[in-house]
Scaffold this motif. Structure first.
Motif: not given
Ligand SMILES: CCCCCCCCCCCCCCCC(=O)SCCNC(=O)CCNC(=O)[C@H](O)C(C)(C)COP(=O)(O)OP(=O)(O)OC[C@H]1O[C@@H](n2cnc3c(N)ncnc32)[C@H](O)[C@@H]1OP(=O)(O)O
Ligand SMILES: O=C(CO)COP(=O)(O)O
Length: 622
Positions: A389-394, A399-407, A418-431
């Motif tokens: 089915e795939g897991f919803p990206w949003h 959840k990753t931002l939540w876990l970032r805080k916990l870490a 720093d200075g990069v929107p979180d969504s860009d960080v996430m998508s470049s990581t996935a790429t």
């Protein structure tokens, strides 16, 4: 190099975050040739002059220690002393390094090109390098990096060359010596080769230990070795091997050097070069033999992007300060220093403690990538959802931002730009990891992997194994951040299983879990209470528990954190249960380590093929 050592040993390792600089930045604007021919002028070790290969080998062969062992072996094996001496010379010839600056320049030229192609950046903490610079002039230095990739030793010598720090001599497994031409280049770049399983070969142990001790005593170059003993296939720290650690420390125990500096180095990769090979090895595909042909074939990796690398030079650890009160060095005055002797229980315990401390330092210095956090979360999603089915990206982003805080609350070092929107960080990581996950229509799917080199006809179970390979890569990348969460996770599990709020009961169960998982995670021997206190402190800090001198209880609103942590540990508990079940049902009472590993892998494969998702069982350290 004084107070910092003491603090470090006591507080268990924390230091302030340091700035990293990208060492490839300048390299991209200058020629490879001028880099290779740069002036290299390291400050020498102040106590002793440089030492040539021939001189080093002569000192080893003529040592009182080796003469004594040679005579003993001659009597035991009914051989002449000359015959045994000849054998010792042969071992030394096979082993010894032959470091030459010309070959370092050749390697510098080559790897300047290679690194610029593979990596967007290589970040190094300059303060750490400055400390190392200083340390190499004062005491014999032992470089102790974590080991995740063949790139590890290359990048360290590269950095040493770049910053005028003496090039290290490096303990390397003997298979690398067998590579045509490359083996000799490595030897001339500082590698000394050691057999993998030495067993009870007395003469070999004697030559190796005298060789290592002589390098330490002379201190003409830093000695580098991988205390984990091999590249961790699971990307999780491996329990340290103690043989070389003991050899390195002996000159200090025996008062032959004033002090020794241990330097933990944490190398963190956004993407590990060998990721797919390592996952397939975990699944039972044999490791390709080290060969020059294999190396040339692997050159296709040069066309891919492996993101960034962080090399964090940790704080120098003074063996003298750390050993204070742990070892009575006077005992070594009672016997001639040149005679072989079995290490005392006290010395063994001290060596083990120091080795664990170094690995723990490596963990604490490593940089956690956003990808590692994402993997931790994706692994808590049923595999069927990820494949079908795939897991919803949003949701993953949230959840990753939540876990970032916990870490961050738990003191992890995050490599979150720093200075990069979180969504860009996430998508470049996935790429960067598109070989493992793919995003389609706002959902994340697990990619099914091909075997790196197919050498047999297609098997029916291949589909399952493909998913398992991708899932194992998720597991390995998740493992890169486990050290941050493991102590609180043990406490969360203890609270859940015992249902107790009594501190003593929880501590007892926490210690039991630490014993069970002592090969899986790095716990410094004898520090169970400190680990428990740390777990309480961290869970309290993030508001998951209330704790006082008698009681520890879940806080209102603490469930999200506590259940995430329990889920993190569950696959390990299940995998161990699987192993225990196998042991209870096994027909034979005695199994070698190899037979045992094969049997567990066989059982896990059988379960996988019947639809049970037990791929974590492939990823145990023990
Ligand atoms: C500018 C650009 C430049 C680029 C420039 C590039 C540079 C290019 C360089 C290439 C460089 C490559 C680098 C590769 C990197 C690796 O290849 S990593 C792998 C090699 N390194 C290591 O393994 C280091 C860590 N390993 C150890 O310390 C292991 O203990 C050893 C020494 C290898 C021995 O392993 P082992 O035989 O498995 O032995 P171990 O389990 O430690 O002990 C076995 C038994 O021997 C006993 N024993 C221990 N010590 C002794 C002793 N001295 N005497 C007698 N018995 C002893 C133990 O007590 C134990 O007994 P039991 O407890 O079993 O009864
Ligand atoms: O450690 C090695 C060289 O880096 C080789 O051994 P492994 O392939 O077992 O890691």
């Amino acid at each position: 190099m004084t107070n910092t050592h003491k603090d470090f040993s006591q507080v268990g390792l924390k230091d302030e975050e340091e700035d990293f600089i990208d060492i490839l930045e300048d390299r991209r604007h200058s020629s490879d040739l001028s880099f290779a021919f740069r002036t290299f002028s390291p400050q020498p070790y102040k106590v002793a002059p440089p030492c040539s290969t021939a001189e080093l080998n002569r000192v080893v062969l003529e040592s009182q220690f080796l003469r004594y062992v040679t005579k003993e072996v001659a009597v035991e094996m009914d051989l002449s002393v000359e015959e045994v001496q000849e054998e010792a010379r042969g071992i030394l010839g096979e082993m010894s390094q032959n470091l030459q600056l010309g070959f370092i320049r050749l390697m510098a030229y080559t790897f300047n090109k290679v690194f610029k192609r593979l990596y967007s950046s290589i970040f190094v903490n300059m303060e750490g390098l400055n400390r190392l610079h200083q340390a190499t002039q004062e005491n014999p230095v032992i470089l102790m990096p974590n080991h995740r990739s063949y790139i590890d030793f290359l990048v360290i010598s590269y950095i040493m060359f770049l910053y005028d720090i003496p090039i290290p001599v490096i303990a390397a497994g003997i298979p690398l010596a067998g590579m045509k031409i490359v083996g000799e280049i490595l030897r001339r770049s500082g590698a000394f080769f050691i057999r993998r399983a030495i067993g009870s070969d007395k003469l070999y142990w004697a030559v190796l230990s005298e060789y290592v001790r002589t390098i330490v005593r002379k201190g003409f170059a830093p000695l580098e070795f991988f205390v984990e003993g091999f590249r961790s296939r699971t990307l999780k720290s491996v329990s340290p091997k103690l043989g070389m650690m003991h050899m390195v420390l002996e000159p200090f125990f025996k008062g032959e050097v004033f002090d020794i500096t241990l330097l933990p180095i944490s190398i963190s990769y956004d993407r590990v070069l060998e990721e797919s090979l390592l996952a397939h090895e975990l699944l039972g595909v044999p490791k390709p033999k080290e060969s020059t042909m294999g190396l040339l074939k692997a050159s296709r990796v040069l066309s891919e992007n492996y993101g960034c690398m962080h090399v964090n030079f940790g704080r120098p650890l003074s063996v003298r300060q750390l050993c204070e009160g742990r070892i009575n060095r006077c005992q070594y005055n009672l016997i001639p220093r040149d005679l072989p002797e079995k290490p005392t229980a006290e010395a063994q315990a001290c060596v083990s403690w120091l080795a664990h401390l170094v690995v723990r330092n490596q963990e604490q210095g490593s940089q956690i990538s956003p990808w590692s956090l994402m993997c931790g979360l994706l692994l808590q999603v049923p595999t069927r959802v990820l494949t079908e089915e795939g897991f919803p990206w949003h949701q993953l982003t949230e959840k990753t931002l939540w876990l970032r805080k916990l870490a961050l609350d738990f003191g992890g070092r995050l490599n979150w730009p720093d200075g990069v929107p979180d969504s860009d960080v996430m998508s470049s990581t996935a790429t960067l990891h598109r070989g493992i996950v793919q995003c389609k229509a706002g959902r994340v799917f697990l990619v099914q992997q091909d075997e790196p080199a197919r050498t047999h006809p297609v098997r029916p179970e291949e589909g399952v194994m493909k998913t398992a390979a991708a899932a194992l890569m998720l597991v390995s990348y998740r493992n890169q951040c486990l050290h941050v969460f493991v102590r609180p996770a043990l406490l969360a599990t203890a609270m859940h299983i015992t249902k107790s709020t009594q501190r003593d009961e929880l501590l007892a169960f926490f210690s039991f879990l630490q014993d069970v998982f002592s090969y899986e995670f790095i716990f410094i021997p004898g520090e169970s209470l400190q680990d428990f206190e740390e777990a309480c402190r961290l869970l309290k800090k993030c508001g998951a528990i209330h704790a006082n001198q008698q009681e520890v209880a879940a806080a209102q609103g603490g469930m999200e954190v506590l259940s995430f942590l329990q889920e993190l540990l569950k696959p390990f508990i299940h995998s161990y249960q699987l192993v225990f079940r196998y042991l209870c049902e096994a027909e034979s009472d005695i199994l070698t380590e190899k037979e045992f590993g094969l049997a567990v892998r066989g059982l896990a494969t059988k379960l996988l093929l019947t639809g049970k998702k037990c791929f974590h069982a492939f990823s145990l350290n023990s």
